[in-house]
Scaffold this active site. Structure first.
Site, PDB file in Angstrom:
ATOM      1  N   ASP A   8       0.879  -1.164   0.000  1.00 25.47           N
ATOM      2  CA  ASP A   8       0.000   0.000   0.000  1.00 25.47           C
ATOM      3  C   ASP A   8       0.923   1.222   0.000  1.00 25.47           C
ATOM      4  O   ASP A   8       1.526   1.553   1.014  1.00 25.47           O
ATOM      5  CB  ASP A   8      -0.885  -0.043   1.258  1.00 25.47           C
ATOM      6  CG  ASP A   8      -1.658   1.260   1.460  1.00 25.47           C
ATOM      7  OD1 ASP A   8      -1.661   2.109   0.550  1.00 25.47           O
ATOM      8  OD2 ASP A   8      -2.256   1.410   2.556  1.00 25.47           O
ATOM      9  N   LYS A  70       3.163  11.758  -3.470  1.00 23.20           N
ATOM     10  CA  LYS A  70       2.183  11.019  -4.278  1.00 23.20           C
ATOM     11  C   LYS A  70       1.119  11.955  -4.859  1.00 23.20           C
ATOM     12  O   LYS A  70       0.513  11.673  -5.883  1.00 23.20           O
ATOM     13  CB  LYS A  70       1.545   9.951  -3.381  1.00 23.20           C
ATOM     14  CG  LYS A  70       0.484   9.104  -4.034  1.00 23.20           C
ATOM     15  CD  LYS A  70       0.063   7.994  -3.095  1.00 23.20           C
ATOM     16  CE  LYS A  70      -1.294   7.456  -3.410  1.00 23.20           C
ATOM     17  NZ  LYS A  70      -1.757   6.474  -2.434  1.00 23.20           N
ATOM     18  N   GLU A 171      -7.035   0.892  -4.325  1.00 21.49           N
ATOM     19  CA  GLU A 171      -7.013   0.749  -2.860  1.00 21.49           C
ATOM     20  C   GLU A 171      -8.344   0.240  -2.293  1.00 21.49           C
ATOM     21  O   GLU A 171      -8.343  -0.725  -1.512  1.00 21.49           O
ATOM     22  CB  GLU A 171      -6.614   2.093  -2.228  1.00 21.49           C
ATOM     23  CG  GLU A 171      -5.126   2.383  -2.442  1.00 21.49           C
ATOM     24  CD  GLU A 171      -4.736   3.845  -2.237  1.00 21.49           C
ATOM     25  OE1 GLU A 171      -5.568   4.635  -1.763  1.00 21.49           O
ATOM     26  OE2 GLU A 171      -3.583   4.197  -2.569  1.00 21.49           O
ATOM     27  N   ASP A 193     -12.696   5.439   1.536  1.00 20.58           N
ATOM     28  CA  ASP A 193     -11.254   5.474   1.811  1.00 20.58           C
ATOM     29  C   ASP A 193     -10.756   6.915   1.831  1.00 20.58           C
ATOM     30  O   ASP A 193     -10.571   7.535   0.784  1.00 20.58           O
ATOM     31  CB  ASP A 193     -10.541   4.663   0.705  1.00 20.58           C
ATOM     32  CG  ASP A 193      -9.030   4.594   0.905  1.00 20.58           C
ATOM     33  OD1 ASP A 193      -8.522   5.229   1.843  1.00 20.58           O
ATOM     34  OD2 ASP A 193      -8.377   3.898   0.109  1.00 20.58           O
TER      35      ASP A 193
END
Ligand code: AMP
Length: 523
Positions: A8, A70, A171, A193
Protein backbone atom coordinates in the site's frame (compact mmCIF):
# COMPACT_ATOMS: atom_id res chain seq x y z
CA UNK A 1 9.30 -19.14 -7.12
CA UNK A 2 9.69 -16.02 -4.95
CA UNK A 3 6.96 -14.59 -2.80
CA UNK A 4 4.80 -11.70 -3.98
CA UNK A 5 4.46 -8.79 -1.62
CA UNK A 6 1.48 -6.47 -1.47
CA UNK A 7 2.34 -2.80 -1.01
CA UNK A 8 0.00 0.00 0.00
CA UNK A 9 1.93 3.01 -1.32
CA UNK A 10 0.17 5.71 0.69
CA UNK A 11 0.42 9.50 0.49
CA UNK A 12 1.31 9.69 4.17
CA UNK A 13 2.21 6.14 5.18
CA UNK A 14 3.03 2.93 3.36
CA UNK A 15 2.52 -0.67 4.47
CA UNK A 16 3.57 -4.12 3.17
CA UNK A 17 1.90 -7.50 3.57
CA UNK A 18 2.34 -11.09 2.46
CA UNK A 19 0.22 -14.22 2.51
CA UNK A 20 1.55 -16.80 4.96
CA UNK A 21 -0.19 -20.16 5.45
CA UNK A 22 -3.14 -18.86 3.46
CA UNK A 23 -3.58 -15.76 5.62
CA UNK A 24 -2.44 -12.23 4.77
CA UNK A 25 -0.23 -10.62 7.41
CA UNK A 26 1.43 -7.23 7.68
CA UNK A 27 5.24 -7.23 7.70
CA UNK A 28 6.68 -5.00 10.43
CA UNK A 29 10.08 -3.34 10.07
CA UNK A 30 12.92 -4.26 12.43
CA UNK A 31 11.69 -1.62 14.89
CA UNK A 32 8.26 -3.27 15.02
CA UNK A 33 6.46 -0.52 13.07
CA UNK A 34 3.76 -1.83 10.76
CA UNK A 35 3.57 1.30 8.63
CA UNK A 36 6.30 3.64 7.42
CA UNK A 37 6.01 7.36 6.61
CA UNK A 38 6.19 7.82 2.81
CA UNK A 39 8.90 10.42 3.30
CA UNK A 40 12.36 10.98 1.91
CA UNK A 41 14.98 13.53 2.86
CA UNK A 42 18.59 14.48 2.50
CA UNK A 43 20.32 15.35 5.77
CA UNK A 44 22.51 18.41 6.38
CA UNK A 45 25.58 16.20 5.82
CA UNK A 46 24.24 14.75 2.54
CA UNK A 47 22.87 11.39 3.78
CA UNK A 48 19.71 9.95 2.20
CA UNK A 49 16.98 9.33 4.78
CA UNK A 50 13.86 7.23 4.21
CA UNK A 51 10.68 6.73 6.26
CA UNK A 52 10.87 7.40 10.00
CA UNK A 53 14.40 8.84 9.72
CA UNK A 54 13.25 11.36 7.12
CA UNK A 55 10.24 12.28 9.24
CA UNK A 56 12.54 12.97 12.19
CA UNK A 57 14.35 15.73 10.31
CA UNK A 58 11.20 17.26 8.79
CA UNK A 59 11.13 20.17 11.23
CA UNK A 60 14.79 21.12 11.25
CA UNK A 61 15.43 20.54 7.55
CA UNK A 62 11.99 21.09 6.00
CA UNK A 63 13.18 22.20 2.56
CA UNK A 64 15.11 18.95 2.11
CA UNK A 65 12.37 16.61 3.31
CA UNK A 66 9.60 15.47 0.98
CA UNK A 67 6.20 14.34 2.16
CA UNK A 68 3.00 13.70 0.19
CA UNK A 69 4.89 13.45 -3.15
CA UNK A 70 2.18 11.02 -4.28
CA UNK A 71 -0.08 14.04 -4.70
CA UNK A 72 2.16 15.17 -7.57
CA UNK A 73 2.77 11.88 -9.35
CA UNK A 74 1.62 11.87 -12.99
CA UNK A 75 0.54 15.51 -12.86
CA UNK A 76 1.54 18.26 -15.23
CA UNK A 77 3.55 21.08 -13.71
CA UNK A 78 0.99 23.68 -14.79
CA UNK A 79 -1.97 21.80 -13.22
CA UNK A 80 -3.90 23.53 -10.42
CA UNK A 81 -2.92 20.78 -8.00
CA UNK A 82 0.82 21.24 -8.57
CA UNK A 83 0.53 25.02 -8.40
CA UNK A 84 -1.34 24.69 -5.08
CA UNK A 85 1.36 22.39 -3.74
CA UNK A 86 4.05 24.91 -4.70
CA UNK A 87 2.34 27.47 -2.46
CA UNK A 88 1.98 25.06 0.43
CA UNK A 89 5.07 22.82 0.52
CA UNK A 90 8.38 23.78 2.14
CA UNK A 91 10.38 21.83 -0.47
CA UNK A 92 10.98 23.13 -3.97
CA UNK A 93 8.81 21.88 -6.84
CA UNK A 94 10.23 22.54 -10.30
CA UNK A 95 9.20 21.85 -13.89
CA UNK A 96 10.69 18.74 -15.52
CA UNK A 97 11.52 18.24 -19.20
CA UNK A 98 8.25 16.32 -19.79
CA UNK A 99 6.26 19.24 -18.32
CA UNK A 100 6.01 17.11 -15.18
CA UNK A 101 6.51 18.23 -11.59
CA UNK A 102 9.87 17.38 -10.02
CA UNK A 103 11.29 18.03 -6.59
CA UNK A 104 14.63 19.61 -5.85
CA UNK A 105 16.44 18.46 -2.75
CA UNK A 106 19.99 19.46 -1.84
CA UNK A 107 20.60 20.58 -5.44
CA UNK A 108 19.51 17.29 -6.99
CA UNK A 109 16.26 17.00 -8.91
CA UNK A 110 14.03 13.96 -8.34
CA UNK A 111 11.04 12.85 -10.40
CA UNK A 112 7.93 11.85 -8.46
CA UNK A 113 8.10 8.18 -9.58
CA UNK A 114 11.72 8.17 -8.40
CA UNK A 115 10.67 9.40 -4.93
CA UNK A 116 7.88 6.82 -4.76
CA UNK A 117 10.48 4.28 -5.95
CA UNK A 118 12.67 5.11 -2.95
CA UNK A 119 9.78 4.31 -0.59
CA UNK A 120 9.06 1.09 -2.50
CA UNK A 121 12.70 0.01 -2.43
CA UNK A 122 12.70 0.46 1.34
CA UNK A 123 9.53 -1.64 1.59
CA UNK A 124 11.18 -4.31 -0.54
CA UNK A 125 14.19 -4.26 1.79
CA UNK A 126 11.99 -4.59 4.90
CA UNK A 127 10.18 -7.56 3.33
CA UNK A 128 13.48 -9.25 2.39
CA UNK A 129 14.83 -8.77 5.89
CA UNK A 130 11.66 -10.30 7.37
CA UNK A 131 11.40 -13.21 4.92
CA UNK A 132 15.13 -13.95 4.72
CA UNK A 133 14.95 -14.20 0.94
CA UNK A 134 15.00 -11.83 -2.01
CA UNK A 135 11.73 -10.37 -3.23
CA UNK A 136 11.19 -9.51 -6.89
CA UNK A 137 7.46 -9.27 -7.46
CA UNK A 138 4.80 -7.02 -6.04
CA UNK A 139 1.22 -5.93 -6.30
CA UNK A 140 1.00 -2.20 -5.62
CA UNK A 141 -2.14 -0.28 -4.80
CA UNK A 142 -3.18 3.15 -5.99
CA UNK A 143 -6.24 5.32 -5.42
CA UNK A 144 -9.19 4.08 -7.49
CA UNK A 145 -9.57 7.54 -8.94
CA UNK A 146 -6.01 7.72 -10.32
CA UNK A 147 -5.90 8.48 -14.05
CA UNK A 148 -3.65 6.82 -16.60
CA UNK A 149 -0.61 9.06 -16.03
CA UNK A 150 -0.80 8.57 -12.25
CA UNK A 151 -1.04 4.78 -12.67
CA UNK A 152 1.80 4.77 -15.15
CA UNK A 153 3.86 6.82 -12.65
CA UNK A 154 3.11 4.25 -9.92
CA UNK A 155 4.16 1.39 -12.20
CA UNK A 156 7.36 3.23 -13.12
CA UNK A 157 8.06 3.71 -9.40
CA UNK A 158 7.92 -0.06 -8.95
CA UNK A 159 10.40 -0.61 -11.78
CA UNK A 160 12.72 2.05 -10.37
CA UNK A 161 12.60 0.17 -7.05
CA UNK A 162 13.73 -3.03 -8.81
CA UNK A 163 10.31 -4.70 -8.56
CA UNK A 164 8.28 -6.44 -11.18
CA UNK A 165 4.82 -4.99 -10.71
CA UNK A 166 2.42 -7.88 -11.35
CA UNK A 167 -0.64 -5.72 -10.97
CA UNK A 168 -1.70 -2.26 -9.91
CA UNK A 169 -4.95 -2.57 -7.95
CA UNK A 170 -7.24 0.07 -6.58
CA UNK A 171 -7.01 0.75 -2.86
CA UNK A 172 -10.74 0.29 -2.07
CA UNK A 173 -10.80 -2.90 -4.15
CA UNK A 174 -7.83 -4.22 -2.19
CA UNK A 175 -9.61 -3.36 1.05
CA UNK A 176 -12.71 -5.21 -0.17
CA UNK A 177 -10.58 -8.24 -1.05
CA UNK A 178 -9.12 -8.45 2.44
CA UNK A 179 -12.52 -7.84 4.00
CA UNK A 180 -14.28 -10.36 1.75
CA UNK A 181 -11.69 -13.05 2.30
CA UNK A 182 -12.26 -12.99 6.04
CA UNK A 183 -16.05 -12.88 5.72
CA UNK A 184 -17.39 -15.24 3.06
CA UNK A 185 -20.96 -14.87 1.82
CA UNK A 186 -22.71 -12.74 -0.75
CA UNK A 187 -22.81 -9.06 0.10
CA UNK A 188 -22.69 -5.58 -1.29
CA UNK A 189 -20.19 -3.30 0.37
CA UNK A 190 -19.17 0.34 0.16
CA UNK A 191 -15.53 1.15 0.84
CA UNK A 192 -14.98 4.75 1.96
CA UNK A 193 -11.25 5.47 1.81
CA UNK A 194 -10.03 8.81 3.17
CA UNK A 195 -6.26 8.81 3.55
CA UNK A 196 -3.64 11.51 3.91
CA UNK A 197 -3.91 12.87 0.39
CA UNK A 198 -6.58 11.09 -1.59
CA UNK A 199 -10.21 10.13 -1.26
CA UNK A 200 -11.99 7.23 -2.98
CA UNK A 201 -15.28 5.48 -2.62
CA UNK A 202 -16.20 2.22 -4.31
CA UNK A 203 -19.28 0.02 -4.23
CA UNK A 204 -18.55 -3.66 -4.70
CA UNK A 205 -20.43 -6.93 -4.88
CA UNK A 206 -18.78 -9.94 -3.28
CA UNK A 207 -19.98 -13.38 -4.17
CA UNK A 208 -18.14 -16.72 -3.91
CA UNK A 209 -14.64 -15.62 -4.83
CA UNK A 210 -15.78 -13.00 -7.33
CA UNK A 211 -15.34 -9.38 -6.36
CA UNK A 212 -17.02 -7.03 -8.76
CA UNK A 213 -16.66 -3.27 -8.52
CA UNK A 214 -19.95 -1.67 -9.49
CA UNK A 215 -18.81 1.93 -9.38
CA UNK A 216 -16.10 4.17 -8.04
CA UNK A 217 -15.69 7.91 -7.47
CA UNK A 218 -13.33 10.20 -5.63
CA UNK A 219 -10.84 13.01 -5.60
CA UNK A 220 -7.09 12.44 -5.90
CA UNK A 221 -6.30 15.76 -4.24
CA UNK A 222 -8.25 15.58 -1.01
CA UNK A 223 -7.28 14.00 2.28
CA UNK A 224 -6.06 14.41 5.85
CA UNK A 225 -3.42 16.92 4.72
CA UNK A 226 -6.25 19.33 3.86
CA UNK A 227 -7.70 18.95 7.36
CA UNK A 228 -4.26 19.78 8.83
CA UNK A 229 -3.96 22.87 6.63
CA UNK A 230 -7.31 24.20 7.83
CA UNK A 231 -6.12 23.88 11.44
CA UNK A 232 -2.77 25.53 10.65
CA UNK A 233 -4.52 28.45 8.88
CA UNK A 234 -6.86 28.88 11.86
CA UNK A 235 -4.01 28.96 14.37
CA UNK A 236 -1.79 31.23 12.25
CA UNK A 237 -4.68 33.70 12.03
CA UNK A 238 -5.31 33.52 15.79
CA UNK A 239 -1.61 34.02 16.55
CA UNK A 240 -1.41 37.01 14.21
CA UNK A 241 -4.41 38.62 15.86
CA UNK A 242 -3.07 38.03 19.36
CA UNK A 243 0.65 38.67 18.84
CA UNK A 244 0.85 40.70 15.62
CA UNK A 245 3.31 38.18 14.12
CA UNK A 246 2.69 36.46 10.79
CA UNK A 247 4.06 32.89 10.82
CA UNK A 248 3.26 32.20 7.14
CA UNK A 249 6.74 32.95 5.86
CA UNK A 250 8.63 31.07 8.60
CA UNK A 251 9.21 27.57 7.16
CA UNK A 252 10.38 25.99 10.40
CA UNK A 253 7.54 27.46 12.46
CA UNK A 254 5.03 26.29 9.86
CA UNK A 255 6.45 22.78 9.84
CA UNK A 256 6.26 22.61 13.66
CA UNK A 257 2.71 23.90 13.47
CA UNK A 258 1.76 21.36 10.78
CA UNK A 259 3.04 18.52 12.95
CA UNK A 260 1.25 19.85 16.03
CA UNK A 261 -1.96 20.40 14.05
CA UNK A 262 -1.96 16.81 12.84
CA UNK A 263 -1.39 15.52 16.38
CA UNK A 264 -4.19 17.72 17.72
CA UNK A 265 -6.51 16.50 14.96
CA UNK A 266 -5.82 12.84 15.83
CA UNK A 267 -6.20 13.65 19.54
CA UNK A 268 -9.62 15.14 18.89
CA UNK A 269 -10.77 11.82 17.45
CA UNK A 270 -10.62 10.50 21.03
CA UNK A 271 -11.09 13.61 23.16
CA UNK A 272 -13.36 16.65 23.13
CA UNK A 273 -10.56 19.20 23.50
CA UNK A 274 -6.82 19.50 23.24
CA UNK A 275 -4.00 22.01 23.57
CA UNK A 276 -1.24 22.98 21.18
CA UNK A 277 1.88 24.28 22.88
CA UNK A 278 4.84 25.38 20.78
CA UNK A 279 7.40 27.29 22.82
CA UNK A 280 9.72 29.76 21.05
CA UNK A 281 7.62 29.68 17.87
CA UNK A 282 8.72 33.23 16.96
CA UNK A 283 10.53 36.20 18.33
CA UNK A 284 10.48 39.97 17.92
CA UNK A 285 12.46 42.83 19.52
CA UNK A 286 10.53 42.25 22.73
CA UNK A 287 11.80 38.68 22.99
CA UNK A 288 10.65 35.12 22.22
CA UNK A 289 6.97 34.28 21.70
CA UNK A 290 5.27 31.03 22.63
CA UNK A 291 2.20 29.57 21.06
CA UNK A 292 -0.50 28.16 23.35
CA UNK A 293 -3.72 27.32 21.62
CA UNK A 294 -6.81 25.45 22.72
CA UNK A 295 -8.76 23.56 20.11
CA UNK A 296 -11.94 21.61 20.68
CA UNK A 297 -13.77 19.08 18.56
CA UNK A 298 -16.64 21.47 17.79
CA UNK A 299 -14.23 24.03 16.31
CA UNK A 300 -12.31 21.38 14.36
CA UNK A 301 -15.57 20.10 12.90
CA UNK A 302 -16.56 23.62 11.91
CA UNK A 303 -13.20 24.11 10.16
CA UNK A 304 -13.47 20.99 8.01
CA UNK A 305 -17.20 20.38 7.64
CA UNK A 306 -17.30 21.40 3.95
CA UNK A 307 -14.48 18.93 3.14
CA UNK A 308 -16.40 16.08 4.76
CA UNK A 309 -19.63 17.11 2.98
CA UNK A 310 -17.64 17.22 -0.29
CA UNK A 311 -16.71 13.55 0.13
CA UNK A 312 -20.40 12.70 0.52
CA UNK A 313 -21.11 14.18 -2.91
CA UNK A 314 -18.71 11.61 -4.40
CA UNK A 315 -20.38 8.88 -2.32
CA UNK A 316 -23.76 9.88 -3.70
CA UNK A 317 -22.47 9.87 -7.27
CA UNK A 318 -20.93 6.43 -6.71
CA UNK A 319 -24.17 4.97 -5.31
CA UNK A 320 -26.10 6.39 -8.26
CA UNK A 321 -23.58 5.11 -10.80
CA UNK A 322 -23.91 1.66 -9.21
CA UNK A 323 -27.67 1.89 -9.82
CA UNK A 324 -28.42 1.50 -6.12
CA UNK A 325 -29.92 3.31 -3.18
CA UNK A 326 -27.89 3.86 0.02
CA UNK A 327 -29.99 1.26 1.84
CA UNK A 328 -29.01 -1.43 -0.75
CA UNK A 329 -25.49 -1.48 0.71
CA UNK A 330 -25.04 -4.25 3.32
CA UNK A 331 -21.76 -3.10 4.89
CA UNK A 332 -19.71 0.08 4.95
CA UNK A 333 -15.95 -0.38 5.38
CA UNK A 334 -13.91 2.66 6.40
CA UNK A 335 -10.30 2.79 5.20
CA UNK A 336 -7.50 5.37 5.52
CA UNK A 337 -6.34 7.10 8.68
CA UNK A 338 -8.56 10.16 8.28
CA UNK A 339 -11.70 8.00 8.31
CA UNK A 340 -11.13 7.59 12.07
CA UNK A 341 -12.42 11.12 12.67
CA UNK A 342 -15.81 10.96 14.45
CA UNK A 343 -17.35 13.57 12.11
CA UNK A 344 -16.38 11.47 9.09
CA UNK A 345 -17.77 8.32 10.72
CA UNK A 346 -21.07 9.96 11.61
CA UNK A 347 -21.48 11.62 8.19
CA UNK A 348 -20.97 8.27 6.44
CA UNK A 349 -23.24 6.44 8.95
CA UNK A 350 -26.00 9.00 8.42
CA UNK A 351 -25.74 8.73 4.65
CA UNK A 352 -25.99 4.92 4.51
CA UNK A 353 -28.27 4.64 7.53
CA UNK A 354 -25.97 2.10 9.17
CA UNK A 355 -22.88 2.10 11.35
CA UNK A 356 -19.60 1.38 9.54
CA UNK A 357 -18.05 -2.03 10.03
CA UNK A 358 -15.53 -1.99 12.88
CA UNK A 359 -13.55 -5.13 12.17
CA UNK A 360 -10.82 -3.87 9.85
CA UNK A 361 -7.70 -1.89 10.61
CA UNK A 362 -7.89 1.14 8.28
CA UNK A 363 -4.09 1.43 8.12
CA UNK A 364 -3.44 -2.18 7.14
CA UNK A 365 -6.39 -3.53 5.19
CA UNK A 366 -5.25 -2.18 1.79
CA UNK A 367 -1.82 -3.83 1.99
CA UNK A 368 -3.46 -7.08 3.17
CA UNK A 369 -5.73 -7.04 0.11
CA UNK A 370 -2.78 -6.38 -2.20
CA UNK A 371 -1.03 -9.42 -0.70
CA UNK A 372 -4.14 -11.56 -1.28
CA UNK A 373 -4.20 -10.46 -4.92
CA UNK A 374 -0.45 -11.15 -5.24
CA UNK A 375 -0.86 -14.71 -3.94
CA UNK A 376 -3.87 -15.27 -6.21
CA UNK A 377 -1.82 -14.25 -9.25
CA UNK A 378 0.95 -16.78 -8.67
CA UNK A 379 -0.38 -19.57 -6.49
CA UNK A 380 -2.77 -22.26 -7.55
CA UNK A 381 -5.87 -22.76 -5.43
CA UNK A 382 -5.94 -19.08 -4.44
CA UNK A 383 -8.60 -18.12 -6.92
CA UNK A 384 -10.03 -14.67 -6.64
CA UNK A 385 -11.66 -13.05 -9.59
CA UNK A 386 -11.40 -9.30 -9.42
CA UNK A 387 -13.56 -7.30 -11.77
CA UNK A 388 -12.59 -3.67 -11.43
CA UNK A 389 -13.72 -0.61 -13.33
CA UNK A 390 -12.10 2.40 -14.95
CA UNK A 391 -12.78 5.47 -12.81
CA UNK A 392 -12.77 8.01 -15.64
CA UNK A 393 -14.25 8.15 -19.13
CA UNK A 394 -11.78 7.82 -21.99
CA UNK A 395 -12.23 9.71 -25.20
CA UNK A 396 -10.80 11.95 -27.87
CA UNK A 397 -11.25 15.56 -28.83
CA UNK A 398 -13.38 16.12 -31.90
CA UNK A 399 -14.22 19.14 -34.04
CA UNK A 400 -14.83 22.24 -31.91
CA UNK A 401 -12.96 20.85 -28.90
CA UNK A 402 -15.77 18.49 -27.86
CA UNK A 403 -14.94 15.39 -25.85
CA UNK A 404 -16.20 12.24 -27.60
CA UNK A 405 -16.45 9.44 -25.02
CA UNK A 406 -15.23 6.08 -26.29
CA UNK A 407 -15.23 4.23 -22.96
CA UNK A 408 -17.55 5.42 -20.17
CA UNK A 409 -16.45 5.70 -16.56
CA UNK A 410 -17.22 2.65 -14.43
CA UNK A 411 -16.80 0.25 -17.37
CA UNK A 412 -15.33 -3.08 -16.23
CA UNK A 413 -11.65 -3.51 -17.18
CA UNK A 414 -9.89 -4.88 -19.14
CA UNK A 415 -11.81 -3.37 -22.03
CA UNK A 416 -11.13 -2.58 -25.68
CA UNK A 417 -13.22 -0.29 -27.85
CA UNK A 418 -12.50 0.20 -31.53
CA UNK A 419 -13.43 3.24 -33.56
CA UNK A 420 -13.11 4.02 -37.27
CA UNK A 421 -11.44 7.30 -38.22
CA UNK A 422 -11.29 8.90 -41.61
CA UNK A 423 -9.98 12.02 -43.33
CA UNK A 424 -11.64 15.43 -43.77
CA UNK A 425 -9.69 16.53 -46.89
CA UNK A 426 -8.87 14.86 -50.22
CA UNK A 427 -5.48 13.08 -50.26
CA UNK A 428 -4.98 13.76 -46.58
CA UNK A 429 -2.11 11.52 -45.53
CA UNK A 430 -2.25 11.89 -41.73
CA UNK A 431 -4.68 12.53 -38.87
CA UNK A 432 -3.88 13.69 -35.35
CA UNK A 433 -5.71 12.13 -32.41
CA UNK A 434 -5.69 13.61 -28.90
CA UNK A 435 -6.68 11.24 -26.10
CA UNK A 436 -8.27 12.56 -22.90
CA UNK A 437 -9.59 11.13 -19.64
CA UNK A 438 -12.29 12.86 -17.61
CA UNK A 439 -15.95 13.75 -17.39
CA UNK A 440 -16.21 17.22 -18.94
CA UNK A 441 -17.85 17.65 -22.34
CA UNK A 442 -15.04 20.05 -23.20
CA UNK A 443 -11.93 18.06 -24.07
CA UNK A 444 -9.43 20.56 -22.67
CA UNK A 445 -11.08 20.45 -19.24
CA UNK A 446 -10.12 16.78 -18.99
CA UNK A 447 -6.65 15.25 -18.51
CA UNK A 448 -4.69 15.00 -21.74
CA UNK A 449 -3.17 11.51 -21.79
CA UNK A 450 -1.29 12.09 -24.98
CA UNK A 451 -1.63 12.52 -28.68
CA UNK A 452 -0.55 10.67 -31.76
CA UNK A 453 -0.47 11.09 -35.50
CA UNK A 454 -1.77 8.40 -37.82
CA UNK A 455 0.46 8.78 -40.82
CA UNK A 456 0.82 6.94 -44.13
CA UNK A 457 -2.87 7.01 -45.02
CA UNK A 458 -3.18 6.12 -48.73
CA UNK A 459 -4.20 8.97 -51.07
CA UNK A 460 -7.99 8.99 -51.45
CA UNK A 461 -11.00 11.25 -51.42
CA UNK A 462 -12.00 12.69 -48.08
CA UNK A 463 -14.04 10.29 -45.98
CA UNK A 464 -12.93 7.20 -47.89
CA UNK A 465 -9.97 5.85 -45.89
CA UNK A 466 -10.93 3.78 -42.85
CA UNK A 467 -8.47 3.56 -40.00
CA UNK A 468 -9.60 1.50 -37.05
CA UNK A 469 -8.16 2.72 -33.77
CA UNK A 470 -8.46 0.48 -30.71
CA UNK A 471 -8.41 2.00 -27.25
CA UNK A 472 -7.47 -0.51 -24.61
CA UNK A 473 -7.56 -0.24 -20.82
CA UNK A 474 -5.81 -3.16 -19.13
CA UNK A 475 -6.51 -4.63 -15.68
CA UNK A 476 -4.08 -2.11 -14.17
CA UNK A 477 -6.20 0.71 -15.56
CA UNK A 478 -3.41 1.66 -17.98
CA UNK A 479 -4.37 2.87 -21.45
CA UNK A 480 -2.81 1.85 -24.75
CA UNK A 481 -3.81 2.52 -28.33
CA UNK A 482 -3.28 0.68 -31.61
CA UNK A 483 -4.41 1.40 -35.17
CA UNK A 484 -5.09 -0.56 -38.38
CA UNK A 485 -5.73 0.64 -41.90
CA UNK A 486 -8.80 -1.43 -42.86
CA UNK A 487 -8.07 -1.26 -46.59
CA UNK A 488 -4.58 -2.68 -46.36
CA UNK A 489 -4.82 -4.44 -43.01
CA UNK A 490 -1.60 -2.68 -42.13
CA UNK A 491 -0.99 -2.03 -38.43
CA UNK A 492 0.14 1.42 -37.51
CA UNK A 493 2.56 1.66 -34.70
CA UNK A 494 1.48 4.52 -32.49
CA UNK A 495 2.57 5.61 -29.11
CA UNK A 496 0.46 7.73 -26.82
CA UNK A 497 3.22 9.95 -25.58
CA UNK A 498 1.89 11.07 -22.26
CA UNK A 499 3.51 14.33 -21.23
CA UNK A 500 4.50 13.19 -17.77
CA UNK A 501 5.63 9.64 -18.51
CA UNK A 502 9.28 8.69 -18.18
CA UNK A 503 11.10 6.91 -20.98
CA UNK A 504 12.49 3.39 -20.44
CA UNK A 505 16.05 4.69 -20.42
CA UNK A 506 15.20 7.28 -17.77
CA UNK A 507 13.61 4.56 -15.63
CA UNK A 508 16.68 2.32 -16.02
CA UNK A 509 18.96 5.21 -15.10
CA UNK A 510 16.94 5.98 -11.96
CA UNK A 511 16.88 2.30 -10.97
CA UNK A 512 20.67 2.12 -11.37
CA UNK A 513 21.06 5.32 -9.40
CA UNK A 514 19.00 3.92 -6.52
CA UNK A 515 20.99 0.71 -6.48
CA UNK A 516 24.02 2.77 -5.56
CA UNK A 517 22.33 3.57 -2.28
CA UNK A 518 21.00 0.12 -1.61
CA UNK A 519 21.93 -2.07 1.29
CA UNK A 520 22.38 -5.46 -0.35
CA UNK A 521 20.38 -8.40 0.94
CA UNK A 522 22.52 -11.41 1.76
CA UNK A 523 20.54 -14.60 1.92
P1 AMP B 1 -3.21 7.13 5.46
O1 AMP B 1 -2.89 7.83 4.16
O2 AMP B 1 -4.30 6.13 5.35
O3 AMP B 1 -2.00 6.64 6.20
O4 AMP B 1 -3.87 8.27 6.41
C1 AMP B 1 -3.11 9.27 6.95
C2 AMP B 1 -4.00 10.40 7.40
O5 AMP B 1 -4.88 9.95 8.42
C3 AMP B 1 -3.20 11.53 7.97
O6 AMP B 1 -3.71 12.77 7.51
C4 AMP B 1 -3.44 11.38 9.47
O7 AMP B 1 -3.35 12.62 10.14
C5 AMP B 1 -4.86 10.86 9.51
N1 AMP B 1 -5.16 10.15 10.75
C6 AMP B 1 -4.51 9.09 11.29
N2 AMP B 1 -5.07 8.75 12.47
C7 AMP B 1 -6.11 9.61 12.68
C8 AMP B 1 -7.07 9.78 13.74
N3 AMP B 1 -7.07 9.00 14.82
N4 AMP B 1 -7.97 10.79 13.60
C9 AMP B 1 -7.97 11.60 12.52
N5 AMP B 1 -7.09 11.48 11.51
C10 AMP B 1 -6.17 10.51 11.59
Amino acid sequence: MGRVIGIDLGTTNSCIAIVEDGQPIVIPNSGGYKTMPSMFGISQDGKRLVGHLAKRQAITNAQNTVYAAKRLIGRRFDSTEVQRSIELCPYEIVQGPHEDARIELAEKTFTCPELAGITLREMKRIAEEYLGEPVHEAVITCPAYFNDAQRQGTKDAGKIAGLEVLRIINEPTAAALAYGMARPGDQRIAVYDLGGGTFDVSILEISEGVIEVLATAGNTFLGGEDFDRRIVAHIVKGFEEAEGIDLRSDTMALQRLKDAAEKAKCDLSMREETEINLPFIASDPEGPRHLNFELDRVMLERLVDDIVQGTLKSVEQCVQDAGLRPSDVDQVVMVGGQSRMPLVQSAVSDYFGKRPHKGVNPDEVVALGAAVQGAALVEEGQDVLLLDVTPLSLGISTYGGHFARLIDRNTTVPVTKAHIFTTTRDDQSAVKIRVFQGESDLATENDLLGEFVLAGIRPARKGEPEVEVSFDIDSNGIVSVSARDLATGQEQSITVSSTSTLSDSEIDQMAADQQNYEVAFKG
